[in-house]
Design an enzyme around this catalytic site. Structure first.
Site, PDB file in Angstrom:
ATOM      1  N   GLU A 311     -16.093 -17.078  45.026  1.00 20.92           N
ATOM      2  CA  GLU A 311     -15.348 -17.720  44.581  1.00 20.92           C
ATOM      3  C   GLU A 311     -15.458 -18.597  45.677  1.00 20.92           C
ATOM      4  O   GLU A 311     -14.938 -20.311  45.173  1.00 20.92           O
ATOM      5  CB  GLU A 311     -14.175 -16.791  44.778  1.00 20.92           C
ATOM      6  CG  GLU A 311     -12.897 -17.907  44.682  1.00 20.92           C
ATOM      7  CD  GLU A 311     -12.228 -18.385  43.840  1.00 20.92           C
ATOM      8  OE1 GLU A 311     -12.272 -18.261  42.655  1.00 20.92           O
ATOM      9  OE2 GLU A 311     -12.028 -19.481  43.471  1.00 20.92           O
ATOM     10  N   ASP A 315     -15.396 -23.016  45.457  1.00 25.65           N
ATOM     11  CA  ASP A 315     -15.241 -24.148  46.200  1.00 25.65           C
ATOM     12  C   ASP A 315     -15.676 -25.017  47.323  1.00 25.65           C
ATOM     13  O   ASP A 315     -15.404 -26.196  46.825  1.00 25.65           O
ATOM     14  CB  ASP A 315     -13.558 -22.933  46.926  1.00 25.65           C
ATOM     15  CG  ASP A 315     -12.688 -22.309  45.876  1.00 25.65           C
ATOM     16  OD1 ASP A 315     -13.359 -22.298  44.968  1.00 25.65           O
ATOM     17  OD2 ASP A 315     -11.976 -21.097  45.677  1.00 25.65           O
ATOM     18  N   SER A 512      -9.867 -21.795  38.534  1.00 25.57           N
ATOM     19  CA  SER A 512     -10.428 -21.347  39.879  1.00 25.57           C
ATOM     20  C   SER A 512     -11.976 -22.394  39.996  1.00 25.57           C
ATOM     21  O   SER A 512     -11.871 -23.605  41.123  1.00 25.57           O
ATOM     22  CB  SER A 512     -11.652 -20.071  40.681  1.00 25.57           C
ATOM     23  OG  SER A 512     -10.561 -19.234  40.572  1.00 25.57           O
ATOM     24  N   ILE A 554      -5.233 -33.462  25.773  1.00 24.44           N
ATOM     25  CA  ILE A 554      -5.989 -32.307  24.993  1.00 24.44           C
ATOM     26  C   ILE A 554      -4.928 -31.948  24.033  1.00 24.44           C
ATOM     27  O   ILE A 554      -3.703 -31.318  24.710  1.00 24.44           O
ATOM     28  CB  ILE A 554      -5.774 -31.473  26.061  1.00 24.44           C
ATOM     29  CG1 ILE A 554      -7.573 -31.589  27.345  1.00 24.44           C
ATOM     30  CG2 ILE A 554      -7.085 -29.772  25.636  1.00 24.44           C
ATOM     31  CD1 ILE A 554      -7.975 -32.608  26.970  1.00 24.44           C
TER      32      ILE A 554
END
Ligand SMILES: *[C@@H]1O[C@H](CO)[C@@H](O)[C@H](O)[C@H]1NC(C)=O
Ligand SMILES: *[C@@H]1O[C@H](CO)[C@@H](O)[C@H](O)[C@H]1NC(C)=O
Ligand SMILES: *[C@@H]1O[C@H](CO)[C@@H](O)[C@H](O)[C@H]1NC(C)=O
Ligand SMILES: *[C@@H]1O[C@H](CO)[C@@H](O)[C@H](O)[C@H]1NC(C)=O
Ligand SMILES: *[C@@H]1O[C@H](CO)[C@@H](O)[C@H](O)[C@H]1NC(C)=O
Ligand SMILES: *[C@@H]1O[C@H](CO)[C@@H](O)[C@H](O)[C@H]1NC(C)=O
Ligand SMILES: *[C@@H]1O[C@H](CO)[C@@H](O)[C@H](O)[C@H]1NC(C)=O
Length: 595
Positions: A311, A315, A512, A554
């Site tokens: 993660e 990031d 994320s 979308i």
């Protein structure tokens, strides 16, 4: 500024003590009112018995801000395009004057505590300025039971058997309701062990290829103005995102512009992985580009292949590697939930305490909204409101379990859709997930829905009610909260995203990825704004909804969960991709910069 409150408190307390002594004799029992109540024990805990009278509890009484609605109004004035105050953010002193507690609140609550036998020296005033003040007390269970008219019990976490002393409800005197926001932790459960907390890094299943979630061949091709490498449909890299969202490769120039990337649950960002990532995916960039580190509550950022957190690496790689040249800071929080709020309270207090906080914050963590008490959710959300009023943009991934929320629930027992926190907080921008290029469609894990705590803010009312009336109708009635703040606000790529992690080159999926991608774009817009002598974008949502036409809508895909196919992506706003995906040039133009 943080110190001055302490002095104020000391003199007030002395003053008050005398009043209390004079009045005690005439005091009758106060009328108690239930402040918070929990209907059932959280699923991962069992009640093990009555708490021992002598067990010492560390409780914090959250004090209501002086003028919360005044600050909210000032925030909207500063963040709504077209208004006279637009871009005129508040300074710390002004924010603190709205958010800090009034002296009368402090004295009324301390009088009550002292009347109940708590010695003055055990009451600690914690001035948190713009995130809201607290009175901390350490009291034995026997005293706390009487004080809050409740019965504390011991609860054991089913897996770890760690225990927590909590109660299912608590009350405060009626006349103090106007001063007390919450008492914490009583009805919010939570432990210090990262493995047991409900907080989720919103990227899971890395290394597990996921394929595409929609039959793209069956969908109508959607024209894109520019050519994009077809491989981008299955391998998303910075180059793909630069082409797709028109993100510039040229380095930012403004040193005062910052991008902050908090890390929780022992997720550590690796310099070696970033180097490898830049070498492979950004050969045009300074190979030594890196990030600075700030730590709080014992946080750290140890280096080594066995210390890599996918993660944190995701990031950092999709901020340093996409917001080219924007000074980026990894903000590592140590104790996952010493704050009883999965670290979220600690992180916002830490950032708010900075004189010049990063103008953009990207945080790819979240949890089920119902996991913390509504008052605690409001407390953290108000802290976000205060931070955004200073011109800071807060960006979060929307969650990775479709309409089930942050993490998959028990689908067989799921009785209603679950909002994610802080997706439901109106002051943050929630980013859902997409995948594919021709066409770009909703990722089926992209969380979205409606808060049970926060009501719908005016900036999205027209968009959401149009979705409800024209698309959803009576479908799912009772499964979601029709009046709640709806999320996500926008969306970005979230599947097949290429990262470097511990020396490996996995592909990850999760919102994320969407958060840092969009945050990088905002940081680059801010770079241009600052260069032009203009204020940064700050609280983004009123700007986004009043420029809804700049997003790539979308209209394909859905987000299953809770034994349902979930919501559909549709024309206009929808609770899976929000307004759609971004375009840097249009964002820049809408922000007032001619290209
Ligand atoms: C705990 O304290 C309460 C009130 O002070 C008392 O009634 C009760 O008997 C005590 N419980 C135990 C186990 O000592
Ligand atoms: C989402 O799509 C993936 C990939 O096709 C599939 O494996 C998964 O089962 C889908 N999830 C749901 C909840 O339908
Ligand atoms: C990167 O850092 C290394 C070692 O510190 C140095 O030798 C090299 O010149 C730097 N490269 C650039 C492009 O600045
Ligand atoms: C706020 O900043 C001051 C001064 O830098 C520091 O002493 C204090 O510990 C900080 N508080 C928090 C909550 O980070
Ligand atoms: C889900 O709930 C069902 C019914 O209560 C139960 O039998 C099952 O074990 C639960 N599954 C999980 C993974 O908790
Ligand atoms: C629905 O949301 C509102 C806030 O908009 C809240 O007051 C209400 O309690 C929620 N309803 C349920 C059933 O949670
Ligand atoms: C989603 O679209 C499908 C196909 O058009 C439709 O059958 C379904 O009712 C829609 N569901 C929702 C929740 O809008």
């Amino acid at each position: 500024m943080f110190g001055s409150h302490l002095l104020l408190w000391a003199s007030l307390a002395l003053l008050n003590l005398t009043n209390v002594e004079a009045e005690t004799a005439s005091h009758t029992k106060k009328t108690m009112v239930v402040m918070e109540k929990r209907d059932k024990i959280p699923g991962n805990f069992i009640k093990t018995g009555i708490a021992h009278n002598d067990t010492l509890l560390q409780l914090k009484i959250g004090l209501k801000p002086n003028d919360r609605s005044g600050l909210e109004k000032a925030l909207f004035d500063a963040s709504t395009p077209g208004g006279a105050q637009y871009g005129k953010y508040l300074n710390t002193e002004t924010v603190n004057s709205y958010m800090s507690a009034s002296p009368s609140a402090i004295s009324a609550i301390s009088s009550w505590l002292i009347e109940n036998g708590i010695s003055e020296s055990e009451i600690r005033f914690e001035s948190k300025g713009s995130t809201g003040d607290w009175l901390a007390v350490s009291v034995p269970v026997s005293v706390a039971n009487g004080l809050f008219d409740t019965e504390f019990h011991s609860f054991a976490h089913k897996r770890s058997e760690d225990t927590a002393v909590r109660a299912m409800e608590y009350s405060v005197p009626r006349e103090l309701l106007e001063h007390i926001a919450l008492v914490h932790p009583i009805v919010t459960f939570g432990l210090n062990d990262p493995g047991n907390s409900g907080v989720a890094a919103l990227a899971i299943g890395h290394g597990v290829p996921r394929g595409t979630t929609v039959d793209i061949n069956a969908a109508e091709p959607i024209e894109r103005a520019q050519e994009i490498d077809e491989n981008c449909a299955t391998e998303v890299t910075p180059a793909c995102l630069q082409a797709l969202y028109k993100i510039p490769k040229t380095p930012a120039t403004q040193k005062s512009n910052r991008l902050g990337v908090p890390g929780l649950i022992q997720q550590w960002a690796q310099i070696a992985d970033l180097r490898a990532f830049l070498g492979k995916y950004r050969p045009d960039m300074d190979p030594n580009a890196t990030f600075s580190v700030e730590t709080l509550t014992g946080g750290e950022d140890p280096q080594g292949p066995d210390k890599a957190g996918s993660e944190a690496n995701l990031d950092i790689e999709y901020t340093v590697g996409l917001a080219t040249g924007v000074p980026t800071t990894f903000i590592s929080a140590g104790c996952d939930n010493c704050d009883g709020a999965h670290g979220f309270l600690d992180v916002v207090e830490f950032i708010s305490n900075q004189t010049n906080p990063p103008q953009t914050i990207s945080m790819s963590y979240g949890f089920a909204e119902e996991d913390i008490s509504p008052e605690l959710a409001r407390r953290i959300c108000d802290a976000y409101m205060a931070l955004t009023s200073r011109g800071v943009t807060l960006i979060f991934g929307s969650g990775d379990a479709g309409v089930s929320g942050a993490i998959p629930g028990n689908e067989t027992t799921c009785t209603s859709f679950r909002a994610t926190f802080p997706g439901g907080c109106p002051y943050i921008t929630s980013v859902g997930g997409t995948e594919g290029i021709y066409p770009e469609v909703a990722a089926n894990f992209s969380s979205g829905g409606f808060s049970n705590v926060f009501s719908r803010p005016s900036f999205q009312e027209d968009f959401v009610s149009s979705y409800l009336e024209n698309h959803l109708g009576e479908t799912y009635a009772g499964l979601y909260n029709r009046s709640g703040r709806a999320f996500p606000d926008i969306a970005a790529q979230a599947n097949n995203v290429q990262i470097v992690d511990g020396g490996n080159f996995p592909s990850i999926w999760g919102t994320s990825a969407s958060g840092p991608i969009f945050a990088s774009m905002i940081a680059l817009v801010n770079d241009r704004l600052i260069e032009a002598g203009k204020p940064p974008l700050g609280f983004l949502n009123p700007f986004l909804y009043s420029n809804s036409h700049i997003f790539h809508d979308i209209t394909i895909g859905n987000n299953p969960g809770c034994n349902t196919p979930g919501f559909n992506a549709t024309q206009g706003w929808d609770p899976i991709t929000g307004l759609g995906t971004p375009d840097f040039e249009k964002l820049l133009f809408a922000a007032g910069i001619e290209i």
